[in-house]
Design an enzyme around this catalytic site. Sequence first.
Site: not given
Length: 401
Positions: A276, A325, A345
């Site tokens: 990330e 992310h 996600e």
Amino acid sequence: MTLPKIKHVRAWFTGGATAEQGAGGGDYHDQGANHWIDDHIATPMSKYKEYEQSRQSFGINVLGTLIVEVEADNGQTGFAVSTAGEMGCFIVEKHLNRFIEGKCVSDIKLIHDQMLNATLYYAGSGGLVMNTLSCVDLALWDLFGKVVGLPVYKLLGGAVRDEIQFYATGARPDLAQEMGFIGGKMPTHWGPHDGDAGIRKDVAMVADMREKCGPDFWLMLDCWMSQDVNYATKLAHACAPYNLKWIEECLPPQQYEGYRELKRQAPAGMMVTSGEHHGTLQSFRTLSETGIDIMQPDVGWCGGLTTLVEIAAIAKARGQLVVPHGSSVYSHHAVITFTNTPFSEFLMTSPDCATLRPQFDPILLGEPVPERGRIHKSVLDKPGFGVELNRDCNLKRPYQH
């Protein structure tokens, strides 16, 4: 078909330390009071008592949202958002503009390479400058899609699946399960400075959610760079009886040897993930070489869509997954074209995780949210990234060129 040239680039910001607090938008950490994302969550600053309870206390939300808009000479516009705020506006308006204006709307790779090389001397390995560059890159893809009348995912070669399935990141995996998500990722609340007592508390949280969600629902932990190898290894093994699917970003980005060692010591069947806060293609190549299972770039921070496609290729060559992310439409259009991204996600931005709220609310108009944990490719069929800028937000343009 004669394509137009780019006539103007503009940069605004909203939220952050020099504007109103709690603006949300591209800086999703910039939320109001009593929000789960600013509760007691383990961070690299948690070892300092005065910065332990709230992430905003150490300034996680000081940057605010950067909005970049590019306009073609036929009047069409594209835009994108990221996290860079007022400082990102300066970089766009006073430096990067020279590489953008006057180029053809299809010159995305040329502009990207020129921006990368021109900022090497002050960009380092990512951070604010890379966030800004990423935002420009995404705005260029949005403009190109709108000019040719195609969604970005079709510009990348088309979908490899009919829908995207999501896991949810937030404090309540049990609520995510009720909403149809395939899994829930929770933040850890304790770190090495808390010793074994901290491990016991986070394990108790995992055990409680396993009991509530049953044996098969995915549970994951997001450690947000707050641990060391020994602590992370102990935590992983302590959570193994509760079928933890993966343990994420235990270490700071540059600790590649630590990630290699953590992967070696992790329980069999438990995945190790990170990425990330990595900010360059080269850093992802090195991260891939550690043998972790999933790389998790943020398309708004890693160099944009142009770099994300390259990262996915690195992961694919090594048999690794790339699961970005959470970045809303900016990652949706990418992952539906990646064969090594079987799920994605969704970040829960409602304060108590009890309702579905668009991740970048209120800055994007038409931003989709999953239905029963899924988004069908037909939802993404509008030109560009399929969203519009909410100009009713308090947008500030501090610099012009």
